[in-house]
Structure formats: C-alpha cells, structure tokens
Write a protein that holds these residues in place. Structure first.
Motif, short mmCIF file in Angstrom:
data_model
loop_
_atom_site.label_atom_id
_atom_site.label_comp_id
_atom_site.label_asym_id
_atom_site.label_seq_id
_atom_site.Cartn_x
_atom_site.Cartn_y
_atom_site.Cartn_z
N LYS A 1 21.14 3.16 -18.67
CA LYS A 1 20.27 2.93 -19.82
C LYS A 1 18.81 3.25 -19.53
N TYR A 2 18.34 2.90 -18.34
CA TYR A 2 16.90 2.97 -18.08
C TYR A 2 16.49 3.97 -16.99
N PHE A 3 17.43 4.45 -16.17
CA PHE A 3 17.03 5.26 -15.03
C PHE A 3 17.87 6.54 -14.91
N ARG A 4 18.07 7.20 -16.01
CA ARG A 4 18.90 8.40 -15.99
C ARG A 4 18.28 9.50 -15.13
N ASP B 1 0.84 -1.19 0.00
CA ASP B 1 0.00 0.00 0.00
C ASP B 1 0.88 1.25 0.00
N GLY B 2 0.51 2.20 -0.85
CA GLY B 2 1.26 3.45 -0.93
C GLY B 2 2.49 3.38 -1.81
N HIS B 3 2.70 2.25 -2.48
CA HIS B 3 3.86 2.09 -3.35
C HIS B 3 3.41 1.82 -4.78
N SER B 4 4.07 2.47 -5.72
CA SER B 4 3.81 2.24 -7.15
C SER B 4 5.00 1.51 -7.75
N PHE B 5 4.72 0.50 -8.55
CA PHE B 5 5.76 -0.32 -9.19
C PHE B 5 6.66 0.55 -10.06
N LYS B 6 7.97 0.48 -9.79
CA LYS B 6 8.93 1.30 -10.55
C LYS B 6 9.95 0.46 -11.31
N ALA B 7 10.45 -0.60 -10.70
CA ALA B 7 11.55 -1.35 -11.32
C ALA B 7 11.66 -2.71 -10.65
N TYR B 8 12.51 -3.58 -11.24
CA TYR B 8 12.70 -4.91 -10.63
C TYR B 8 14.02 -5.50 -11.08
N LEU B 9 14.56 -6.35 -10.21
CA LEU B 9 15.68 -7.22 -10.58
C LEU B 9 15.08 -8.52 -11.08
N PHE C 1 10.94 -3.04 -6.81
CA PHE C 1 11.15 -1.69 -6.28
C PHE C 1 9.96 -0.80 -6.60
N SER C 2 9.85 0.27 -5.83
CA SER C 2 8.72 1.18 -6.00
C SER C 2 9.21 2.61 -6.20
N ASP C 3 8.24 3.51 -6.28
CA ASP C 3 8.56 4.93 -6.45
C ASP C 3 9.25 5.51 -5.21
N HIS C 4 9.37 4.73 -4.13
CA HIS C 4 10.10 5.16 -2.94
C HIS C 4 11.60 4.92 -3.08
N ASP C 5 12.01 4.25 -4.14
CA ASP C 5 13.40 3.80 -4.28
C ASP C 5 14.12 4.54 -5.41
N ASN C 6 15.37 4.87 -5.15
CA ASN C 6 16.24 5.48 -6.15
C ASN C 6 17.16 4.39 -6.71
N MET C 7 17.19 4.24 -8.01
CA MET C 7 17.94 3.15 -8.62
C MET C 7 19.45 3.31 -8.49
N GLY D 1 20.88 -7.49 -13.52
CA GLY D 1 20.49 -6.21 -14.08
C GLY D 1 19.19 -5.70 -13.48
N ILE D 2 18.81 -4.48 -13.87
CA ILE D 2 17.61 -3.82 -13.36
C ILE D 2 16.76 -3.38 -14.55
N LEU D 3 15.48 -3.68 -14.50
CA LEU D 3 14.57 -3.30 -15.58
C LEU D 3 13.47 -2.39 -15.04
N PRO D 4 13.00 -1.44 -15.85
CA PRO D 4 11.92 -0.55 -15.41
C PRO D 4 10.56 -1.24 -15.48
N ALA D 5 9.61 -0.68 -14.75
CA ALA D 5 8.25 -1.23 -14.75
C ALA D 5 7.63 -1.19 -16.14
N SER D 6 8.07 -0.30 -16.98
CA SER D 6 7.55 -0.24 -18.35
C SER D 6 7.90 -1.48 -19.15
N MET D 7 8.85 -2.29 -18.65
CA MET D 7 9.25 -3.53 -19.31
C MET D 7 8.86 -4.74 -18.45
N ALA D 8 7.79 -4.61 -17.69
CA ALA D 8 7.37 -5.66 -16.77
C ALA D 8 6.58 -6.76 -17.44
#
Length: 567
Positions: free
Chosen positions: A560-563, A437-445, A483-489, A452-459
């Motif tokens: 590449k994905y989180f500039r 709750d309160g978190h929006s999907f941002k990225a994932y390993l 990871f969520s919008d609370h996290d900095n890549m 590597g790390i991929l953005p939620a747009s490639m989920a």
C-alpha cells in the motif's frame, strides 16, 4: 491395565502393557540412573502437573540438555505419558531436547538477536564473526527479539545479555565465562517503603478505600490494558468480580513483540510499584493466588522478583496471597493471554478458542484476572494522584499517558513516557534527539512487528488506541521502530514475516502454513501482489489468535505505501 492417580494436580497415565509372550513392556524404558538423577533434582517434593515446565528447566539448567532418558524418567516420576512430556519440552525454543543416541549440544549457547532493531544495527555481521571465532565448545545461534531493542545489537552468552554487542565483546564474555545474569540497580523494598510504598495497599485492606471507589477511579482515569489489546482495566476487574469464586490472577510479563521492552525497563528499576499494583488487583477481585509469567529472556528480573517477594512476605504484606513466578521457555505466542494460561498450567502454549474468555474460564478453569506489567505499574500513581492526573494528559484529542518503546534509526532510543496521542514525528523530535546523523526519516512501525508499517508522510497521526486502524495498522504495545532512507521496506517486511514463521505455534493451518508460504513468496525476485494479498487475507480471517491475524500487516503495508521498494 490403567492406573489413575486421584490427586487434583497430577493426572493419571496409562502404563504400557507387556508384549504378548514377551518379557519387556512396550515403549522406552526408564533407566534407573536417570530416574535417580531426576528424583534428586526434584527433591522428593509432591509433584504438580502445572509445574512440568519448571521441572524441565531444572533438568536443563543442571545437565545442559533434555536427554531422552531424563524425559522418560520425569514422565515416570510424574505419572505422565512420555509423549505428553516430550511434546511440551519440544514446543519451547529454549529447551534442548536431545534424541536418543544423538550428540549433545555444545557446552555453551550463544544467541545473537536477529529481529528488526538488531538487524538494522548489524546483528548479522556479529553473528557471522562470532560463529567463525567462538570455537567448537560454543553453539552460536540466531535468536528472536530479546527485549533490549534500545541496546541493539544484542547477544546472549548463556544467561548474560550484552547490549550494543560486537564480536569482540561476545568473544570476551565467552573467554572469561561471563555467562550469568547481571542484576541492575533498582529501588528495593526498603527504599520503596521509605518513599510511601505499600501505604495504598494497606489502606485498601483496612477499608480506607473500597473496591468500588478503586475501580471507579481506574474507569475515570481511562486506564486500559497496556500489553496491546487496550481493554479498559476497570471494566475487566468488574467482569472478573462478577463470576463466582475462587478467582485467580495472572500477570503477563512475557513481552516478546519485536520492538517492545517497556515491561523489562520498569521491572528492572522499580519492581515494587508493579508488585503493589498486582496485590491491589488481587485484593479487588479476591484472588488468593497470583501467577507472574516472566519470559525466559529476563533472568535478572526473575531473581529480583524472587528476592523482593521474599521480603514483602516476611513483612506480612502478602496477607496469605500465594505468588508464583513462572518462567517462560522461549515462545512469543505465550504473550497471548490464553496461550500464557496454558503455559502456566504446564502445557504447550497453544491459544484457546474463545469464548469462553479467561475472565470466566481461565487458569485451571477458574475466573482469572489477567493484566500486563505496565498496566499494574501505574495503579498506584493513578489512585494516589487521582484519575485526573492520568486522564488529563494527552495530545491531539487523546487522553492519558503511554510508555513508548522506541528503537531504530534515532539518536536516543529507549522507553519514552509521553502523552497518549503523541505523533511519531513529535516522539522523534522531542524525546529521541532526532534521527541519526546521515539518516532521513522514511517509515516506522507504530506497534511492533504486527502493527504494520507507515511512511514518514503519515508521521503526524496520533499514536493511540483506535487511531491507526483505518490505515491498516494499530498501536498495540506502543513499540515504535524508526526506519530511514538506508532501509528497504521489503527487507523489513521479510524480517518481520520470518519472525512470525518461526514463532507460529502451529496449531492452526492458516498461520502455520501461511507464514511459511509468505516468507517464500517474499523471497522471490518479484513479488506476486495478488497471491500475497490473498494469503494475508486468509491468515487474517481464519487464524485462531492475533499472531496469524496480524502477520499479514507488513505485507499489506508494503503493497500500500512502499511500492517503490518492491523488487
């Protein structure tokens, strides 16, 4: 004068000569008291060079440290050079090597995991609070991934692992000296046999099933190595069988990739399903000795295996096969198959240059079948249900089943047994109850720290072997950290790179120096994109093993994905 021991398991050593004109030999002298203490621990049994790490564990477990006198005494008793014993002892993070005249470590060690899932869950706050309140008799240290990411944050008090730990629970365990491993409930020998366990193994040995049909079923089912590399299991068995015997078998239960905990999950619940698979593998390649290498962070599993192996031996199911459970000592690199082989042989866990591969020249120079725990765990199901059961699953054009270790910002983390090729979005929505709750999907390993790390747009990409490489990532052991919008890549990538820096074995310069340099560059106020890119490429191109080769993946992913997260 050179004194060479002719025994096959114990190499000779060169005894120090006396100084010219002097009365004492060169080097550190062996203290009689320390020698008697070591001899008492070893129990007068014939000493084996490959058990050096086990002997070091015995000394540390008993005395709480590895002192210089005890290391010298062990070297003398084993007829090894003191430098050989010291270099092994000092290689592994869980050995407390105390230099001569130095103060011994505190009586009790507490470790708080600082790997990525625990970092997200507030491990640094737990670490800081425990450090200020634990007392002088306790040593409080950060520790790398402890294989319990679904219970983050995790702390270890002695050998007692605490999930969802806070300062209060850790301090309570310290105060009440709850320092031993907790054995979970699991399917024991009697329950497993009552449900049809070991019937398949008996059929194999009774020629009801032959080796060719078993390997063929594994090939048709599409079972691949589930430790990360994904090599086809049936093909590996054929390759090992093709080399002249005697052959050996080694099982990798040293999952240390941050985010991975599936092997622990299965071993703590249904160990005999794995053990039956291991014995079928040994039967198929005619291996008469099996080594199970279990990471030191899994003390309960070692106790479970010791107890249950004794039962199956008493039942005659080993059929003359010798099974040895070996204890790791805190080295992520030993999850690499050749480094694990070196550690089983009682050496530092340094990856080997290849070829030759361990299928041809493995343990003690013999052809060796190496499989990970989960691969062997599914053998019984595939062979009893038929290869179509395994191959018939899958999504998005993929085949089979996978165990995904999911942690991070989801409501229901854990091991998710799901069709191969499932996407991260489907995994979160269907198996994990959605985001916190309160978190929006941002990225994932998609594959742990090195994947590597991929953005939620490639989920919506299929999570399977061969589906992520074009995006600079890979599935590996299927450790998915969300990871969520609370996290900095950038913070995430720094955490992962610090792990690689700490865990580099130091054998090759690109990895040893590259990971250290990368952490420094990533800690600057502004990232030097060009230099970090060059460094990542150098590590990938020139490192000996997968640790260094994949260490730059988090850097590449951020660039590449989180500039937008760059400082």
């Amino acid at each position: 004068m050179t004194n060479v021991n002719q025994g096959s398991a114990t190499p000779g050593r060169v005894r120090a000569g006396r100084r010219k004109g002097g009365k004492t030999p060169k080097g550190r002298q062996v203290q009689p008291d320390a020698l008697n203490e070591v001899r008492a621990l070893l129990g007068g049994q014939p000493l084996r060079r490959d058990l050096l790490i086990e002997y070091l564990h015995w000394i540390q477990d008993h005395f709480g440290q590895l002192s210089a006198p005890h290391l010298a005494a062990l070297a003398d008793e084993m007829r090894l050079a003191q430098t050989e014993v010291y270099e092994v002892a000092s290689f592994y993070a869980h050995f407390d090597v105390v230099k001569e005249n130095a103060a011994p470590p505190a009586r009790l060690t507490v470790r708080v995991c600082d790997s990525i899932a625990c970092e997200l869950a507030g491990a640094q706050n737990v670490l800081a609070q425990v450090r200020t309140q634990a007392g002088d008799h306790v040593r409080v240290l950060p520790g790398p991934c402890m294989g319990r990411c679904e219970m983050a944050p995790v702390a270890c008090v002695g050998s007692n692992y605490l999930g969802r730990a806070d300062a209060a629970s850790v301090l309570d365990a310290i105060a009440h000296e709850r320092v031993g491993a907790t054995i979970p409930e699991y399917i024991d020998y009697d329950a497993y046999v009552a449900a049809g366990g070991y019937r398949l193994l008996r059929d194999c040995r009774a020629a009801v099933r032959d080796v060719e049909s078993v390997i063929s079923d594994l090939e048709h089912g599409g079972l691949r190595g589930l430790g990360g590399a994904g090599f086809p299991t049936g093909r590996k068995w054929r390759i090992v069988r093709g080399y002249p015997g005697p052959r050996l078998m080694a099982v990798n239960a040293d999952e240390g990739e941050p985010g991975t905990f599936k092997d622990r999950y299965y071993l703590e619940r249904d160990p005999h399903r794995f053990l039956e698979g291991m014995l079928i593998g040994a039967w198929a390649v005619e291996a008469r000795t099996c080594y199970i290498y279990v990471r030191d962070e899994y003390p309960a599993i070692r106790q479970i295996l010791a107890r249950e192996l004794a039962l199956i031996k008493a039942a005659g199911l080993l059929d003359g096969i010798v099974v040895e459970v070996r204890r790791g000592a805190g080295a992520y690199i030993c999850g690499e198959e050749s480094a694990m082989i070196e550690s089983i042989e009682g050496k530092r866990g340094l990856p080997r240059n290849r070829p030759p591969y361990i299928a041809e020249v493995g343990l003690f120079g013999r052809p060796t079948l190496e499989n990970n725990v989960e691969t062997l765990y599914w053998l019984r199901d595939i062979l009893e249900r038929g290869p179509e059961w395994f191959a018939g699953a899958g999504r998005h054009g993929r085949k089979g089943w996978r165990s995904y270790s999911v942690s991070g910002r989801v409501k229901q983390p854990g091991v998710k047994f799901a069709p191969a090729g499932i996407s991260a979005q489907e995994l979160i929505d269907e198996f994990c109850g959605g985001m916190l709750d309160g978190h929006s999907f941002k990225a994932y390993l998609p594959g742990g720290a090195s994947g590597g790390i991929l953005p939620a747009s490639m989920a919506n990409l299929p999570l399977d072997f061969g589906t992520l490489e074009e995006y600079g990532c890979f599935i590996g052991s299927a450790a998915v950290v969300v990871f969520s919008d609370h996290d900095n890549m950038c913070d995430v990538a720094r955490n992962l790179m610090r792990f690689f820096e700490d865990e580099s074995c130091g054998q090759c310069t690109p990895c040893r120096v590259g990971t250290e340099k990368a952490v420094k560059l990533m800690s600057r106020p502004v990232w030097d994109d060009g230099l970090l890119g060059e460094l990542s490429k150098a590590m990938a191109d020139a490192s000996i093993c997968g640790l260094g080769q994949a260490a730059g993946n988090p850097i590449n992913s951020v660039l590449k994905y989180f500039r937008e997260d760059l400082p």
